[in-house]
Design a protein around this motif. Structure first.
Motif, PDB file in Angstrom:
ATOM      1  N   ALA A 120      -8.812 -25.324 -99.180  1.00  0.00           N
ATOM      2  CA  ALA A 120      -7.366 -24.565 -99.454  1.00  0.00           C
ATOM      3  C   ALA A 120      -8.082 -23.323-100.168  1.00  0.00           C
ATOM      4  CB  ALA A 120      -6.821 -24.844-100.608  1.00  0.00           C
ATOM      5  N   LEU A 121      -6.977 -22.183 -99.952  1.00  0.00           N
ATOM      6  CA  LEU A 121      -7.398 -21.190-100.030  1.00  0.00           C
ATOM      7  C   LEU A 121      -6.220 -20.478-101.441  1.00  0.00           C
ATOM      8  CD1 LEU A 121      -8.918 -18.176 -99.153  1.00  0.00           C
ATOM      9  CD2 LEU A 121      -7.601 -17.574 -98.079  1.00  0.00           C
ATOM     10  N   LYS A 122      -6.644 -20.059-102.269  1.00  0.00           N
ATOM     11  CA  LYS A 122      -5.710 -20.035-103.328  1.00  0.00           C
ATOM     12  C   LYS A 122      -5.938 -19.034-104.089  1.00  0.00           C
ATOM     13  CE  LYS A 122      -5.777 -23.528-106.055  1.00  0.00           C
ATOM     14  NZ  LYS A 122      -6.278 -24.943-107.208  1.00  0.00           N
ATOM     15  N   PRO A 123      -4.203 -18.193-104.428  1.00  0.00           N
ATOM     16  CA  PRO A 123      -4.955 -17.337-104.635  1.00  0.00           C
ATOM     17  C   PRO A 123      -5.034 -17.513-106.800  1.00  0.00           C
ATOM     18  CG  PRO A 123      -2.263 -17.736-104.812  1.00  0.00           C
ATOM     19  CD  PRO A 123      -2.906 -18.864-103.790  1.00  0.00           C
ATOM     20  N   ALA A 124      -5.449 -15.880-107.267  1.00  0.00           N
ATOM     21  CA  ALA A 124      -5.875 -15.980-108.559  1.00  0.00           C
ATOM     22  C   ALA A 124      -4.473 -16.110-109.578  1.00  0.00           C
ATOM     23  CB  ALA A 124      -7.445 -15.208-108.873  1.00  0.00           C
ATOM     24  N   ASP A 125      -3.122 -15.455-109.124  1.00  0.00           N
ATOM     25  CA  ASP A 125      -2.307 -15.004-110.321  1.00  0.00           C
ATOM     26  C   ASP A 125      -1.533 -14.845-109.517  1.00  0.00           C
ATOM     27  OD1 ASP A 125      -4.478 -13.257-110.856  1.00  0.00           O
ATOM     28  OD2 ASP A 125      -3.923 -11.471-110.692  1.00  0.00           O
TER      29      ASP A 125
END
Length: 591
Positions: free
Chosen positions: A304-309
């Motif tokens: 999964a590609l997940k945004p940090a913010d």
């Protein structure tokens, strides 16, 4: 019937346009330059000086049993979590937005009492305040998405001599120097506003139930969970010969949380791809390199590609084929445009459990993580509160600076949170879930609390600054080098106010009312456009059985609503909450 603001056209950074309709605020958002300008106007400081000043005079408050300090409720979502970006992205992709800023305001009133004061401006917030008898100050500005931006603009007008509603807030605080400001997050905008309030009231300091500025701005994100790709690549060759669990632990020790706080908790394989100061091609290359590491080091094929913010599951792209470099590159280019760091993290085949019919079944079957919009994820649908298997995605919480009792099982709709079910160890095992996993999570929560009390946190500037927050975990299998072994891993750090506080407050109130049922559940659902909190409250009362409690927490028509129910067991509470949500979602007359 509550009326949203008038529809308008909203422009995205990439030039795309969306029809902003059905929201209870507008889409005006300040950039960092405008926030810095406000700090100069109101305080004569730059934003770095604001953080230092707030660290000295805005202190974390840890409520003690029986505490009766009055509260100023100032809950607004934060630009740190890019809530506006998430709502706009949903519009642009044809999905239903959440109107996060409105539901955070409306939901917060549930935490208040007639001795408190709440600030807001939206119609659902005003309805909740009137229904619950919480005194309210309506600041009126519906143009700005973030309440803090509206408050700073009003503070500037106040400084110029305008008679604003903030006069009442100043007087209220001056008369109650022991008051606690209850916040969603202590971001820089909130710090500016609180410092301005201190100057206006003449008080020496303010107490808040939020984390310290250092925790709020540095640790309320995901980019500290995993090492950067560069750090992982620099590991000595000998480390790559370690068994997968030991290699994973060695990689985690290269992550920011361990490097700066000494924090060691179970995690999944994954890597941080830095965005700040990185051009698009380099960012894409970083994502592809992370995919290569997951394949070669752990034998994994999905991630999964997940945004940090981001919060509430926004902008997550899951079930990505690690061998499909064209798809990975395309998703990386899209992610780069938003501007925050990202994680590429192993895809989990979650353990599942059956909830919603009042009877528990062992949670051992395997399904992939739910896709956005999947109906098999625990979100109630009209007229259909039947049981279904839901992924085991537990959360643990820090409350008043301590690890809160028990855990909650999160209900998900795709990647978005849709409620919680409270479980203690007995309730967890009664659902057929492994005792060792429960105890591993509880130990990890204690490790997180201890990390912000330890010697490394002094140098980091975050010592003693963790007061509230939630940590999400995955319980499932990865395959690859891990085979069929069951793993537990922390997957998100939400170190700010969170939705599960509504569940815990509901449990507190149930006990205060003499309700003996020890378990409780909340459910979030999409209410019809004509639904109101008054209607929901009447329906909840009409469906309650002796010895149980059902309540409506908040309602944002068309966008977001929450209900809560107690139960003799986790599945009973879940069944009641889902049935109430289904009844309120179904068409037809309401009380």
């Amino acid at each position: 019937m509550l009326s949203p603001v008038a529809a308008s056209v909203c422009s995205a950074r990439d030039g795309g346009k969306a029809r902003w309709e059905g929201f209870f605020t507008g889409h005006r958002v300040w950039d960092g330059t405008r926030v810095a300008e406000s700090a100069k106007r109101l305080l004569g400081m730059d934003t770095a000086a604001v953080a230092r000043a707030a660290g000295e005079v805005v202190r974390p408050y840890r409520a003690q049993p029986g505490s009766t300090a009055p509260s100023l409720l100032l809950h607004t979502t934060t630009p740190l979590l890019k809530a506006f970006d998430g709502d706009l992205a949903a519009l642009l992709s044809g999905q239903e937005p959440h109107d996060v800023t409105t539901y955070v305001e409306a939901r917060s009133v549930y935490l208040g009492t007639p001795d408190d004061l709440t600030l807001g401006r939206t119609a659902p917030w005003a309805e909740a305040a009137a229904l619950r008898g919480v005194p309210a100050v309506d600041i009126g500005d519906l143009d700005h998405y973030y309440l803090t931006h509206a408050l700073l603009l009003m503070a500037e007008a106040h400084e110029e001599g305008a008679d604003t509603p903030l006069r009442h807030v100043i007087d209220w605080l001056r008369d109650r120097p022991d008051a606690v400001v209850r916040l969603y997050a202590l971001d820089v905008e909130t710090q500016i506003f609180l410092l301005w309030l201190l100057r206006r009231t003449g008080l020496a300091e303010l107490a808040t139930d939020a984390n310290s500025p250092a925790v709020a701005t540095e640790w309320n994100r995901k980019n500290h969970i995993h090492p950067t790709v560069a750090a992982a690549r620099a590991m000595p060759a000998a480390a790559l010969e370690l068994p997968p669990e030991e290699l994973l632990a060695a990689e985690q020790r290269l992550g920011r949380a361990h490097q700066r706080l000494g924090l060691a908790v179970p995690v999944l394989p994954g890597y941080t791809i830095a965005r700040t100061g990185v051009d698009r091609d380099a960012f894409v290359a970083g994502v592809l390199d992370a995919a290569s590491l997951l394949r070669t080091r752990y034998g994994l094929d999905r991630a999964a590609l997940k945004p940090a913010d981001a919060g509430d599951g926004a902008r997550i792209v899951g079930n990505l084929d690690l061998a499909d470099t064209d798809r990975l590159a395309a998703e990386a280019r899209t992610a780069h445009a938003v501007g925050d760091d990202h994680l590429l993290e192993a895809w989990v085949t979650f353990l599942t459990v059956s909830l919603g019919d009042g009877e528990a079944e062992p949670g051992s079957s395997r399904t992939g993580s739910p896709e956005p919009g999947s109906p098999a994820t625990g979100s109630p649908h009209p007229g259909s509160p039947a049981a279904r298997r839901v992924p085991v995605v537990p959360s643990g919480h820090i409350r008043h600076g301590q690890v809160a009792e028990g855990l909650t099982l999160q209900m998900l709709d795709g990647y978005s949170w849709r409620g919680n079910d409270y479980v203690d160890e007995a309730g967890w095992t009664a659902l057929g879930l492994p005792r060792d996993a429960y105890r591993t999570i509880r130990a990890a929560l204690e490790a997180v609390r201890a990390a912000f009390q330890g010697p490394e946190s002094v140098a980091d500037g975050s010592h003693g600054g963790l007061v509230t927050g939630g940590i999400d975990f995955a319980v499932g299998r990865l395959g690859g080098a891990f085979g069929d072994r069951l793993l537990v891993g922390a997957i998100d750090f939400n170190l700010s106010a969170h939705g599960a506080e509504s569940l815990r407050t509901f449990r507190d109130r149930a006990r205060e009312q003499g309700i003996d049922e020890p378990y409780a559940a909340t459910r979030v659902f999409l209410p019809p456009a004509d639904r109101t909190l008054h209607q929901m409250t009447a329906t909840a009362r009409s469906r309650a059985v002796p010895g149980a409690l059902l309540e409506a927490v908040a309602c944002v028509p068309r966008r977001w609503a929450m209900v809560a129910a107690t139960g003799t067991g986790p599945a009973v509470a879940a069944a009641r909450a889902e049935a109430l949500a289904a009844a309120l979602t179904a068409p037809g007359p309401r009380p």
